[in-house]
Design an enzyme around this catalytic site. Structure first.
Site, mmCIF file in Angstrom:
data_model
loop_
_atom_site.group_PDB
_atom_site.id
_atom_site.type_symbol
_atom_site.label_atom_id
_atom_site.label_comp_id
_atom_site.label_asym_id
_atom_site.label_seq_id
_atom_site.Cartn_x
_atom_site.Cartn_y
_atom_site.Cartn_z
ATOM 1 N N GLY A 52 -12.584 27.156 -10.137
ATOM 2 C CA GLY A 52 -13.711 27.279 -9.256
ATOM 3 C C GLY A 52 -14.128 29.446 -9.460
ATOM 4 O O GLY A 52 -14.927 29.701 -9.805
ATOM 5 N N SER A 54 -14.655 30.509 -12.843
ATOM 6 C CA SER A 54 -14.618 29.997 -13.695
ATOM 7 C C SER A 54 -15.893 29.121 -13.931
ATOM 8 O O SER A 54 -16.988 29.551 -15.170
ATOM 9 C CB SER A 54 -13.544 29.647 -15.068
ATOM 10 N N THR A 55 -16.616 28.695 -13.109
ATOM 11 C CA THR A 55 -17.461 27.345 -13.182
ATOM 12 C C THR A 55 -18.799 28.783 -12.724
ATOM 13 O O THR A 55 -19.957 27.885 -13.623
ATOM 14 C CB THR A 55 -17.821 27.215 -11.457
ATOM 15 N N PRO A 60 -16.483 23.790 -16.318
ATOM 16 C CA PRO A 60 -16.638 23.151 -15.228
ATOM 17 C C PRO A 60 -15.818 23.088 -14.858
ATOM 18 O O PRO A 60 -14.277 23.079 -15.516
ATOM 19 C CB PRO A 60 -17.345 21.313 -15.915
ATOM 20 N N ASP A 61 -15.299 22.340 -13.450
ATOM 21 C CA ASP A 61 -14.250 22.675 -12.783
ATOM 22 C C ASP A 61 -13.439 20.752 -13.290
ATOM 23 O O ASP A 61 -13.712 20.139 -13.634
ATOM 24 C CB ASP A 61 -14.177 22.526 -11.733
ATOM 25 N N PHE A 62 -12.114 20.545 -12.067
ATOM 26 C CA PHE A 62 -12.177 19.273 -12.416
ATOM 27 C C PHE A 62 -12.471 18.335 -11.078
ATOM 28 O O PHE A 62 -12.808 17.527 -12.045
ATOM 29 C CB PHE A 62 -10.348 19.468 -12.648
ATOM 30 N N ARG A 63 -12.323 18.458 -10.063
ATOM 31 C CA ARG A 63 -12.438 17.654 -9.197
ATOM 32 C C ARG A 63 -13.827 17.805 -8.478
ATOM 33 O O ARG A 63 -14.089 16.728 -7.525
ATOM 34 C CB ARG A 63 -11.169 18.154 -7.913
ATOM 35 N N ASN A 134 -6.284 28.642 -14.957
ATOM 36 C CA ASN A 134 -6.761 28.422 -15.718
ATOM 37 C C ASN A 134 -6.554 29.148 -18.087
ATOM 38 O O ASN A 134 -5.241 29.737 -17.526
ATOM 39 C CB ASN A 134 -8.094 29.685 -15.962
ATOM 40 N N ASP A 136 -8.699 29.784 -19.754
ATOM 41 C CA ASP A 136 -10.265 30.265 -20.737
ATOM 42 C C ASP A 136 -9.524 31.648 -21.021
ATOM 43 O O ASP A 136 -10.668 31.912 -22.086
ATOM 44 C CB ASP A 136 -11.283 29.576 -19.685
ATOM 45 N N HIS A 153 -0.627 28.038 -16.434
ATOM 46 C CA HIS A 153 -0.748 26.700 -17.642
ATOM 47 C C HIS A 153 -1.501 26.655 -19.122
ATOM 48 O O HIS A 153 -1.796 26.073 -19.545
ATOM 49 C CB HIS A 153 -1.760 25.582 -16.579
ATOM 50 N N CYS A 161 2.008 23.401 -33.437
ATOM 51 C CA CYS A 161 2.432 21.458 -34.160
ATOM 52 C C CYS A 161 3.309 21.126 -33.161
ATOM 53 O O CYS A 161 4.359 21.454 -33.172
ATOM 54 C CB CYS A 161 2.359 22.004 -35.532
ATOM 55 N N CYS A 164 6.535 20.440 -36.630
ATOM 56 C CA CYS A 164 7.135 21.421 -37.587
ATOM 57 C C CYS A 164 7.633 23.035 -36.527
ATOM 58 O O CYS A 164 8.048 23.785 -37.284
ATOM 59 C CB CYS A 164 6.378 21.390 -38.332
ATOM 60 N N CYS A 192 3.734 18.649 -43.479
ATOM 61 C CA CYS A 192 4.102 18.398 -42.579
ATOM 62 C C CYS A 192 2.942 17.543 -42.059
ATOM 63 O O CYS A 192 2.754 15.819 -42.434
ATOM 64 C CB CYS A 192 4.221 19.332 -41.596
ATOM 65 N N THR A 230 -9.651 27.607 -6.180
ATOM 66 C CA THR A 230 -9.012 26.112 -6.853
ATOM 67 C C THR A 230 -8.075 25.905 -5.017
ATOM 68 O O THR A 230 -8.309 26.129 -4.022
ATOM 69 C CB THR A 230 -7.433 26.943 -7.141
ATOM 70 N N ASN A 254 -13.080 30.646 -1.249
ATOM 71 C CA ASN A 254 -12.861 29.061 -2.274
ATOM 72 C C ASN A 254 -13.993 28.205 -1.002
ATOM 73 O O ASN A 254 -14.196 28.761 -0.051
ATOM 74 C CB ASN A 254 -11.844 27.802 -1.933
#
Length: 320
Positions: A52, A54-55, A60-63, A134, A136, A153, A161, A164, A192, A230, A254
């Site tokens: 929320g 960064s919206t 876009p958020d997730f939910r 986030n 980003d 996250h 990679c 390798c 590789c 969040t 929020n």
């Protein structure tokens, strides 16, 4: 004490009946939080932020119904919407993940006022640490030192990679992702050709060691916790508010009221490890938690107005 309380206490060996907690706010309002900050009793602020934040930057958020990422996955024929963000599905078929990443990279987002508020807390000498869900890295773009950020996250800043373990920086990955005809970036090291994955934490992967190390050190020191944007649904991030001392006020900025123990509390969940964030805004026992219902930018604007920081916030935003 209820039967559930007694059983939880017997299993855990921890008393669930706390003495009357000390009064830490003169009222459960944003005004009271501002007065506490102005009293100079607050020295170590921890911020917890989610999608929320960064919206307003266009990400876009997730939910969120309709606009959230999980509501726009039909074209990928996934077994379930969250599958695209699991490591198991990525290793099997990374193309949907990179299609979404390609769309997000085109946005070229800029830090919001809420991001600049984090920087302002740092400039005022108050920010102990910012914990973010986030990926980003807009906090870095706002000028917050990386040492002050815990990316729970991970982020897109670096990639690895899968075969390798060669490392790639953001600019190289942007070029690979935007290259015509390349659906999935692959390693170009001799011998590789493995799939490259951004250093973001997908479901099924462990969080960075730094998250656990610093959270155990930081939260007992906090004298104010500010939670923004969040849903407080993803563990272990959602459990961090419980690590703050009982004398630490907690402000939630929020749109939705989340993490509220008063609405969804079952003491057995504490023992089972699936407890909510433990916030309590208006039960008879509420004494330190405050909810500002609105967007993150509106919340930080209100708090800065009460603190006399409005011009400072605007000056930071105008510099970016």
């Amino acid at each position: 004490m209820s039967a559930d309380d007694k059983l939880a206490e017997a299993v855990s060996g921890i008393s669930l009946v706390d003495p009357t907690p000390p009064k830490v706010l003169d009222s459960l309002t944003v005004d009271a939080v501002a007065r506490l900050i102005k009293s100079e009793k607050v020295k170590n602020v921890i911020t917890m932020v989610g999608a929320g934040l960064s919206t307003a930057a266009g990400i876009p958020d997730f939910r969120s119904p309709g606009s959230g990422l999980y509501d726009n996955m039909d074209k990928y024929n996934l077994p379930f919407p969250m599958a695209v963000f699991t490591i198991q599905y990525f290793d099997r078929n990374p193309a949907p993940f990179y299609d979404i990443a390609r769309q997000l990279m085109k946005l070229d987002p800029k830090p919001t006022k809420a991001h600049h508020f984090l920087r302002l807390l740092h400039d005022k000498g108050l920010l102990l640490r910012n914990y973010t869900q986030n990926v980003d890295a807009l906090e870095v773009d706002a000028g917050l030192p990386e040492s002050k950020i815990v990316q729970a996250h991970g982020s897109f800043v670096h990639s690895t990679c899968r075969k390798c373990k060669a490392k790639y920086d953001l600019e190289t990955m942007k070029a690979k992702v935007s290259a015509p005809g390349e659906k999935v970036p692959t390693c170009d090291k001799p011998g590789c050709s493995g799939v490259i994955k951004p250093d973001v934490v997908l479901f099924g992967e462990g969080l960075p060691r730094r998250f656990f190390q610093l959270s155990s050190e930081d939260f007992p020191k906090a004298d104010l916790l500010i939670i923004m944007g969040t849903s407080l649904q993803v563990a272990p991030f959602c459990k961090l508010p419980r690590m703050a001392r009982k004398t630490c006020p907690r402000l939630l900025i929020n749109r939705d009221r989340v993490g509220d123990e008063g609405r969804s509390y079952n003491p057995l969940s504490v023992v089972m490890g699936i407890s909510p964030a433990g916030l309590d805004f208006d039960s008879p026992k509420a004494y330190r938690d405050v909810w500002f219902g609105g967007d993150c930018n509106d919340g930080v604007e209100k708090l800065c107005e009460l603190l006399g920081w409005t011009q400072d916030l605007h000056d930071l935003a105008n510099k970016s």
